[in-house]
Design a protein around this motif. Structure first.
Motif, PDB file in Angstrom:
ATOM      1  N   TRP A   1      10.932  18.088   5.716  1.00  0.00           N
ATOM      2  CA  TRP A   1      11.033  18.035   7.182  1.00  0.00           C
ATOM      3  C   TRP A   1      10.667  16.633   7.663  1.00  0.00           C
ATOM      4  O   TRP A   1       9.922  15.910   7.018  1.00  0.00           O
ATOM      5  CB  TRP A   1      10.131  19.072   7.848  1.00  0.00           C
ATOM      6  N   GLN A   2      11.236  16.265   8.804  1.00  0.00           N
ATOM      7  CA  GLN A   2      10.930  14.994   9.460  1.00  0.00           C
ATOM      8  C   GLN A   2      10.574  15.306  10.912  1.00  0.00           C
ATOM      9  O   GLN A   2      10.778  16.418  11.382  1.00  0.00           O
ATOM     10  CB  GLN A   2      12.130  14.048   9.407  1.00  0.00           C
ATOM     11  N   PHE A   3      10.096  14.321  11.624  1.00  0.00           N
ATOM     12  CA  PHE A   3       9.819  14.509  13.049  1.00  0.00           C
ATOM     13  C   PHE A   3      11.114  14.530  13.857  1.00  0.00           C
ATOM     14  O   PHE A   3      12.140  14.030  13.414  1.00  0.00           O
ATOM     15  CB  PHE A   3       8.929  13.377  13.582  1.00  0.00           C
TER      16      PHE A   3
ATOM     17  N   GLU B   1       0.122  -0.236   6.755  1.00  0.00           N
ATOM     18  CA  GLU B   1       0.002   1.221   6.779  1.00  0.00           C
ATOM     19  C   GLU B   1       1.390   1.833   6.636  1.00  0.00           C
ATOM     20  O   GLU B   1       2.346   1.376   7.251  1.00  0.00           O
ATOM     21  CB  GLU B   1      -0.629   1.641   8.110  1.00  0.00           C
ATOM     22  N   SER B   2       1.508   2.879   5.821  1.00  0.00           N
ATOM     23  CA  SER B   2       2.804   3.530   5.648  1.00  0.00           C
ATOM     24  C   SER B   2       3.141   4.398   6.850  1.00  0.00           C
ATOM     25  O   SER B   2       2.292   5.101   7.393  1.00  0.00           O
ATOM     26  CB  SER B   2       2.808   4.407   4.394  1.00  0.00           C
ATOM     27  N   VAL B   3       4.404   4.344   7.253  1.00  0.00           N
ATOM     28  CA  VAL B   3       4.923   5.237   8.282  1.00  0.00           C
ATOM     29  C   VAL B   3       6.267   5.803   7.803  1.00  0.00           C
ATOM     30  O   VAL B   3       7.161   6.067   8.571  1.00  0.00           O
ATOM     31  CB  VAL B   3       5.008   4.521   9.651  1.00  0.00           C
ATOM     32  N   SER B   4       6.361   5.993   6.479  1.00  0.00           N
ATOM     33  CA  SER B   4       7.621   6.435   5.870  1.00  0.00           C
ATOM     34  C   SER B   4       7.874   7.919   6.067  1.00  0.00           C
ATOM     35  O   SER B   4       6.948   8.721   6.152  1.00  0.00           O
ATOM     36  CB  SER B   4       7.599   6.132   4.363  1.00  0.00           C
ATOM     37  N   VAL B   5       9.157   8.260   6.087  1.00  0.00           N
ATOM     38  CA  VAL B   5       9.583   9.649   6.217  1.00  0.00           C
ATOM     39  C   VAL B   5       9.029  10.479   5.064  1.00  0.00           C
ATOM     40  O   VAL B   5       8.678   9.954   4.010  1.00  0.00           O
ATOM     41  CB  VAL B   5      11.124   9.760   6.232  1.00  0.00           C
TER      42      VAL B   5
END
Length: 195
Positions: free
Chosen positions: A54-56, A83-87
């Motif tokens: 799932w993703q946002f 900082e990671s913000v990966s899917v």
């Protein structure tokens, strides 16, 4: 070697599937179901796997602010400069009309190209994060539906570091078409995302 050590540390903190960690579905799903994807007409707030698939909903109001807050707090508490913000892994992208309107075409296999949707979302997060932590870098995976360079000439925010991933063993074994695609993408991404 200090350069190798700094790069190794950057990749250990910058590139990992992070959505599930930043705003856990168990914690926020009931209060903010609109943050989570619309799949087959229903909000996906009780997935069988809490960390993948799932993703946002990238078009949901308030989501960017909440993510930026979580990213900055995590970076401060862990002393990270990136900082990671990966899917999340495993797909599960939102099918709402607003999210789909950001997609631009299909690839040679008929899969949607989601790069424009992803970069537009990452840029919004980077802009918001920069208001509180101007030097904080954001690491993002670009692979599968997001491996293609954006269809439109979207500029990548300077605080975003792209981790380009090719999900094909054929690249390792020198398959000509897969290798050419990968090297073309590296060349194309380097023009719009210097990091």
């Amino acid at each position: 070697n200090i350069i190798w050590r700094s790069r190794k540390e950057m990749f250990q903190t910058a590139f990992w599937h992070a959505f599930y960690y930043l705003l856990p579905i168990d914690k926020y799903g009931k209060e903010h179901p609109d943050w989570y994807p619309l799949i087959d007409g229903k909000r996906f707030i009780n997935p069988p796997n809490k960390t993948a698939g799932w993703q946002f909903c990238f078009s949901s109001p308030g989501l960017v602010d909440a993510l930026a807050k979580a990213i900055v707090e995590n970076a401060i508490s862990n002393h990270h400069s990136i900082e990671s913000v990966s899917v999340n892994d495993g797909g599960g992208y939102c099918q709402c009309d607003l999210c789909k309107s950001l997609d631009k075409g299909v690839d040679e296999s008929g899969n949607p190209i989601l790069t424009d949707r992803l970069i537009a979302f990452y840029n919004k997060i980077a802009e918001k994060v920069a208001q509180f932590a101007p030097d904080l870098k954001l690491g993002v995976y670009m692979y599968h539906y997001g491996a293609h360079t954006p269809v439109y000439e979207i500029k990548v925010h300077p605080n975003i570091v792209i981790g380009l991933v090719h999900n094909s063993i054929s690249v390792v074994f020198g398959h000509t078409n897969a290798s050419k695609f990968m090297f073309d993408q590296i060349s194309n991404w380097s023009k719009i995302a210097p990091d």
